[in-house]
Scaffold this active site. Structure first.
Site: not given
Length: 711
Positions: A391-394, A396-398, A413, A510
């Protein structure tokens, strides 16, 4: 033994189904013209091809696809993505051949195509000197001499009435000149029929094509043809490829495909490098679409090896060894289970499980229950963390999309490897989210600490992030003014809850549009609490290393390292300006004078009476002017440099709720404020807070002494 047989049957069934899926992948063809498949980056309709140079014209009546190069339309015979080649029909250059004199020059400069080294350059005719030219230089010569006694039935091209040669690599220009040669007996070859052409080696070498020549057994005889098959190599222009990688539409680091740069070896005025991509061994598909190939015949080969091995074991092992096999299998399962349990305990301890238990047992936090998901359940739910479920990556993780055994859709997550210093930050997110119960805050369903990387399980939010809706708008479902105002009020309400109504005050730290998710009804959900901090009721700030996202970061916090609830207010103000303008928090498209920062750009626009010039067209079209001005005024209050002068999230929430309720009423009767203060004159930081003009009756927070003294 029954368990062994069942396992073997399941393995065979799995690989059979994988083979069937691979076959279906191989048979897929995105579009076709006649019986020719047109794969990406080629295409026929706008949006289906990479750029205009890959556009294929299809005659619906004849079903013949054509490629336009240098103004010449070439009939397409086949396109291969695996070999990065395209077969086209190319003109034959001729002279003195029954009135069919032709001398077509085709220039591939500026296109992604080059003549493949798979082609021959062939010249026919008695006494024919054929020269290949590029940039006024001869790069290839072929000479055929006369021999009237040559047997026409002999299909060869060795220099007598026919000559052939290879072509240079990266040839871009097809330009041929022919001259007649004296046969040595006083007879000039100028008036003899002579012709030359490029042709694919496979078309000459394989007899299956000879029937296409027209009854002559000599495959080199092309005097009656206008064109012959030629192979062109192609690739993506280096600059186009780099832009695709940069904007994220091409995964250059994909484990399933590889790309290489091809540098031209012939001097050219405007020739640039091209990039050719291919699938790695064990994968197949179209590497030019997103740079990702699908698993291919490697599974099939593996299945055959497993079958051969099992067949050998079945023949070699007798009844005497059967009981030993069962015993070994049982011991293996016991050993595997114990090893798995040992690893789970190790991972649980390493991922902060003991730290979590310590916090829960200390009584400092009131969490009724945090569900601990088994690793097997989450592994199955995410299809073994399939890349297609991402779904997405950032930072903090995937995050993966998953479906639990009861059919519930969740977001899993998978955190990045965390060291001892970040362990408390991870456990902090678990504890904080477990305490939060608010409809506009993403709900934590549980966690799993018994895997190599810790996992958090959230409710699934289906409609992506606010950032995507603002900066990658959906034309079929635009973000209306009413939706923007509602989302702003919902986010403000969530932050007000975190700051004031939670069991312990929580600073998010954040807030940004990528951390605001939208559910199936496009309601806002605040997410990503990895850097959040809880504080005691009488605590006004936390002193930490500066963390956050540029463009949303409170300048006061950046200078002092002291984070307060007003720092979250500043970040929310930036999100509010994003909703008003539809522009990004940091943008290099804006000049330095305008301000790279959206906050600076917005304040400058208000001070210069240009607010409505920078607003999103949807806001200008749909929003009541007075409502828009009030929201803009509120955003400016949130962006004050002095944190003391910013409103609290409670005040912000009350203002937004008031604006929502008054949308269909006369705004002038509901609020009184100086329009010049909003649109033109610079705000006086010593004046009363603009928030008071909304009559919310809560001025106390603006009259308190400053929380920070470092400016």
């Amino acid at each position: 033994m029954a368990a062994v047989e069942l396992t073997v049957f399941q393995v065979i069934l799995l690989f059979w189904s994988l083979r069937t899926a691979v076959s279906q992948v191989e048979m897929r063809c995105p579009s076709s013209c006649g019986n020719i498949c047109i794969p990406y980056p080629f295409g026929m309709e706008e949006g289906s091809y990479l750029d205009e140079r890959f556009k294929i014209l299809c005659n619906s009546s004849s079903g013949v696809p054509k490629l336009t190069v240098d103004g010449t339309k070439l009939e397409v015979r086949d396109i291969s993505v695996r070999r990065s080649t395209i077969g086209v029909m190319f003109p034959v250059v001729s002279a003195n051949c029954g009135g069919k004199d032709r001398n077509t020059v085709v220039d591939l400069e500026g296109s992604p195509f080059v003549f493949s080294s798979e082609n021959y350059f062939i010249a026919r005719g008695c006494g024919n000197l054929a020269l290949m030219n590029q940039n006024q230089s001869t790069i290839g010569v072929c000479v055929s001499i006369c021999d009237k006694n040559r047997d026409s039935m002999m299909a060869s091209c060795s220099g007598t009435d026919c000559c052939q040669t290879t072509i240079p690599s990266f040839l871009k220009v097809f330009n041929v000149t022919m001259k007649g040669l004296d046969d040595g007996k006083g007879s000039s070859g100028e008036k003899q029929c002579r012709y030359a052409y490029l042709v694919a080696q496979s078309w000459i070498n394989y007899g299956s094509y000879y029937s296409d020549v027209g009854g002559d057994s000599d495959p080199y005889d092309m005097r009656h043809r206008d064109s012959v098959p030629v192979v062109l190599d192609w690739g993506i222009d280096e600059r186009v490829f780099e832009s695709l990688v940069k904007n994220g539409s091409f995964h250059n680091s994909s484990y399933s495909s590889t790309c290489q740069f091809l540098n031209p070896s012939i001097n050219s005025t405007n020739q640039s490098s091209t990039v050719q991509c291919s699938c790695r061994p064990g994968f197949e598909g179209n590497p030019y679409r997103y740079g990702i190939c699908e698993a291919g015949r490697a599974y099939d080969n593996y299945r055959r090896k497993i079958k051969a091995k099992m067949a050998g074991i079945g023949v070699g092992v007798g009844f005497g060894a059967l009981f030993l096999l069962i015993g070994l299998w049982w011991l293996y399962k016991v050993f595997k289970r114990k090893r798995s349990e040992k690893l789970k305990k190790k991972y649980f301890k390493r991922n902060g499980g003991l730290l979590l238990q310590e916090q829960l047992s200390s009584g400092e936090v009131s969490v009724e229950k945090i569900k601990m998901f088994p690793s097997k359940e989450l592994d199955k739910a995410t299809d073994h963390y399939n890349v297609n479920r991402t779904l997405g990556q950032g930072g903090q993780g995937t995050v993966y999309k998953g479906m639990l055994a009861d059919g519930k859709i969740v977001a899993v997550k998978k955190s990045k490897v965390i060291d001892e210093g970040n362990l408390r930050q991870f456990i902090n997110e678990v504890v904080l989210l477990s305490q939060i119960n608010h409809r506009n805050v993403v709900k934590l369903l549980g966690c799993c600490l018994e895997t190599e990387l810790p996992l958090l399980v959230y409710e699934f939010i289906p409609n992506g992030t606010l950032y995507q809706f603002l900066h990658d708008p959906n034309e079929e479902f635009p973000l209306t003014w009413e939706m923007r105002l509602r989302i702003a009020a919902e986010v403000a309400g969530a932050l007000f809850y975190l700051h004031s109504a939670a069991s312990l005050p929580i600073f998010h730290r954040d807030i940004k549009s990528t951390n605001i998710l939208l559910d199936e009804k496009y309601r806002a959900k605040v997410a990503d609490f990895g850097t959040s901090r809880s504080v005691s009721i009488d605590q006004t700030h936390v002193t930490t290393q500066v963390q956050g996202t540029f463009g949303y970061l409170d300048p006061e916090y950046f200078q002092s390292s002291q984070f307060t609830d007003k720092s979250d207010v500043y970040s929310f103000g930036v999100v509010l300006v994003e909703l008003l303008t539809g522009q990004k928090a940091i943008s290099f498209k804006r000049s330095e004078e305008q301000g790279r920062s959206l906050a600076t750009y917005f304040i400058m626009a208000m001070e210069s009476n240009c607010l409505f010039d920078i607003l999103d067209p949807q806001v200008v079209k749909q929003g009541e002017r007075e409502d828009v001005l009030m929201v803009a005024s509120l955003a400016r209050s949130c962006l004050r440099l002095n944190g003391k002068e910013r409103p609290t999230m409670k005040e912000v929430t009350m203002v937004l709720e008031r604006i929502k309720k008054s949308e269909n009423l006369t705004v002038q009767q509901e609020s009184e404020y100086d329009r010049k203060e909003v649109m033109g004159a610079p705000w006086d930081v010593t004046s009363a807070s603009t928030i008071s003009s909304f009559d919310i009756g809560a001025p106390s927070s603006l009259d308190e002494k400053p929380l920070l003294h470092t400016y």
